[in-house]
Enzyme design. Structure first.
Site, PDB file in Angstrom:
ATOM      1  N   SER A   1       0.832  -1.199   0.000  1.00  8.83           N
ATOM      2  CA  SER A   1       0.000   0.000   0.000  1.00  8.83           C
ATOM      3  C   SER A   1       0.866   1.249   0.000  1.00  8.83           C
ATOM      4  CB  SER A   1      -0.906   0.027   1.232  1.00  8.83           C
ATOM      5  OG  SER A   1      -1.491   1.313   1.337  1.00  8.83           O
TER       6      SER A   1
ATOM      7  N   ASP B   1     -21.711   0.063   4.605  1.00  5.32           N
ATOM      8  CA  ASP B   1     -20.521   0.609   3.936  1.00  5.32           C
ATOM      9  C   ASP B   1     -20.208  -0.162   2.661  1.00  5.32           C
ATOM     10  OD1 ASP B   1     -20.562   2.093   6.189  1.00  5.32           O
ATOM     11  OD2 ASP B   1     -18.774   1.213   7.095  1.00  5.32           O
TER      12      ASP B   1
ATOM     13  N   TYR C   1     -18.071  -0.057  19.272  1.00  5.32           N
ATOM     14  CA  TYR C   1     -19.035  -0.376  18.220  1.00  5.32           C
ATOM     15  C   TYR C   1     -19.703  -1.715  18.519  1.00  5.32           C
ATOM     16  CZ  TYR C   1     -20.963  -1.121  13.582  1.00  5.32           C
ATOM     17  OH  TYR C   1     -21.832  -1.340  12.548  1.00  5.32           O
TER      18      TYR C   1
HETATM   19  C1  GLA Z   1     -19.781   1.805  10.538  1.00  3.60           C
HETATM   20  C2  GLA Z   1     -20.241   0.406  10.130  1.00  3.60           C
HETATM   21  C3  GLA Z   1     -21.587   0.452   9.427  1.00  3.60           C
HETATM   22  C4  GLA Z   1     -22.608   1.264  10.222  1.00  3.60           C
HETATM   23  C5  GLA Z   1     -22.023   2.596  10.690  1.00  3.60           C
HETATM   24  C6  GLA Z   1     -22.946   3.328  11.625  1.00  3.60           C
HETATM   25  O1  GLA Z   1     -19.503   2.575   9.422  1.00  3.60           O
HETATM   26  O2  GLA Z   1     -19.286  -0.195   9.290  1.00  3.60           O
HETATM   27  O3  GLA Z   1     -22.047  -0.858   9.169  1.00  3.60           O
HETATM   28  O4  GLA Z   1     -23.097   0.521  11.303  1.00  3.60           O
HETATM   29  O5  GLA Z   1     -20.775   2.443  11.325  1.00  3.60           O
HETATM   30  O6  GLA Z   1     -24.111   3.705  10.989  1.00  3.60           O
END
Ligand code: GLA
Length: 387
Positions: free
Chosen positions: A67, A174, A224
């Site tokens: 990279s 994402d 998270y």
């Molecule tokens: C990150 C995760 C997503 C989503 C967002 C919050 O980007 O990868 O899947 O949960 O956080 O909306």
């Protein structure tokens, strides 16, 4: 750009063989945050910046990746039959996880590859640089090995790699936005069914402005996963009485009259965010479709407040950026975007006021936080593919 990548590829891998070029964008989510693993709606769009890859097949069972963003790590090399997470391989675990998951799913990858990556997404900014690396890897593998899989299939496969190989229990947003994005459109995605609709982003005389707090998303992954399990706990409590499969199925009345089933106060707050954020996303998209930018912006602001107070994923840097943005002239709305705990905000700002917006928010942010924020006027681009 293309020529530079091809040249660098030759130098790094010391070869005269020609590589093929691929690209996957980053993404910004306009509204619908932390709803994707709760079966709710999200409303992201793909950006014009992202990750480029130059790649070719080689005749030995070895993967070599490099990279330009992490040059000090040099070429990371691993064997096809030994695709394991290795902390010292750092960023290279993302492509490795994707290759691993393709093979696990029965796709035939019987030779090695050499890949040079080069990204222009600010790293750790919450604009999905990791999902972008995953998706560009998926697209190049599909091409080099002629694999029979569509873009949604690849998005799922990459999400799974992130869940099982990297250990972040992210939702599908994402990877889906990066794969399925469309120029000048956001994607309204129902994460429960994966049904989606493109909605044109025509903001008349306004634009999407992204502000990077430059606070790295440290600890983000563990927090998270914690948020995700709190929501799952809340759902379990609700399921004692209700026949529902996700928080995303609930409306306001149903939630308010049943939320006392949720045993912990904290989990009530988390579920409150998930349920109301989903409802806000639907309302926001309806407003956007009739050019009611004021309502769209107000719902963005409410989203931020809910992420700050109920979901508790903002932090001083994001709150400062957003609260400063709310005070500026020509701003329809502003909120954090992505997972939170650092990263970026997204604002809708009238074009004539953008310069002043950046100056005022930037100066005051630096005064209060002690370092600068970076600003980008977002261009919405297409999803991942071969160049
Ligand atoms: C990150 C995760 C997503 C989503 C967002 C919050 O980007 O990868 O899947 O949960 O956080 O909306």
């Amino acid at each position: 750009m293309k020529d530079i990548l091809l040249k660098d590829f030759e130098i790094v891998f010391n070869t005269t063989e020609k590589a093929q070029l691929f690209f996957a964008p980053g993404r910004v989510n306009l509204i619908g945050e932390h709803t994707d693993y709760n079966g709710g709606y999200v409303f992201p769009c793909a950006l014009t910046f992202g990750t480029y890859a130059a790649a070719r097949r080689i005749d030995e069972p070895i993967i070599r990746v490099y990279s330009k963003n992490f040059e000090s790590l040099g070429i990371v090399e691993f064997r096809l039959e030994k695709l394991e997470y290795e902390a010292e391989h750092k960023w290279a675990n993302y492509p490795k996880g994707v290759i691993h998951n393709f093979i696990r799913k029965g796709f035939i990858i019987n030779n090695g590859i050499e890949v040079l990556y080069d990204g222009n997404i600010p790293n750790g900014a919450g604009l999905s640089s990791s999902a972008s690396i995953e998706m560009v890897t998926a697209v190049l593998l599909r091409n080099l090995f002629d694999l029979n899989i569509d873009m949604v299939g690849m998005a799922r496969l990459c999400q799974e790699a992130e869940n099982n190989f990297i250990g972040v229990n992210c939702g599908i947003m994402d990877q889906f936005a990066i794969g399925m994005g469309k120029k000048d459109h956001a994607v309204l995605l129902d994460t429960n069914t994966l049904k989606y609709e493109y909605v044109k982003i025509a903001l008349n005389n306004a634009s999407i402005v992204i502000a990077n707090s430059n606070k790295r998303r440290g600890l983000a992954d563990s927090k998270y996963n914690e948020r995700r399990s709190q929501c799952e706990r809340a759902l379990k409590d609700l399921q004692k009485k209700l026949n529902i499969r996700s928080l995303g199925e609930m409306n306001e009345i149903q939630f308010e009259s049943n939320k006392s089933l949720i045993e912990s106060e904290i989990n009530i707050k988390r579920a409150t965010h998930a349920v109301y954020e989903n409802l806000r996303t639907i309302k926001a998209v309806e407003a956007l479709k009739v050019n009611d930018f004021a309502t769209f912006g107000r719902l963005m602001n409410e989203s931020h407040i809910s992420l700050r107070d109920d979901y508790e994923v903002t932090g001083i840097e994001l709150d400062t950026l957003v609260e400063l943005a709310w005070k500026q002239k020509g701003v329809f709305g502003s909120r954090m975007t992505g997972a939170g705990f650092g990263g970026c905000t997204v604002s809708i700002v009238i074009n004539d006021d953008i310069e002043e917006f950046i100056k005022n928010v930037g100066d005051e942010y630096e005064k209060r936080i002690g370092y600068t924020a970076s600003f980008y006027v977002a261009q919405i681009g297409n999803g991942a593919g071969k160049l």
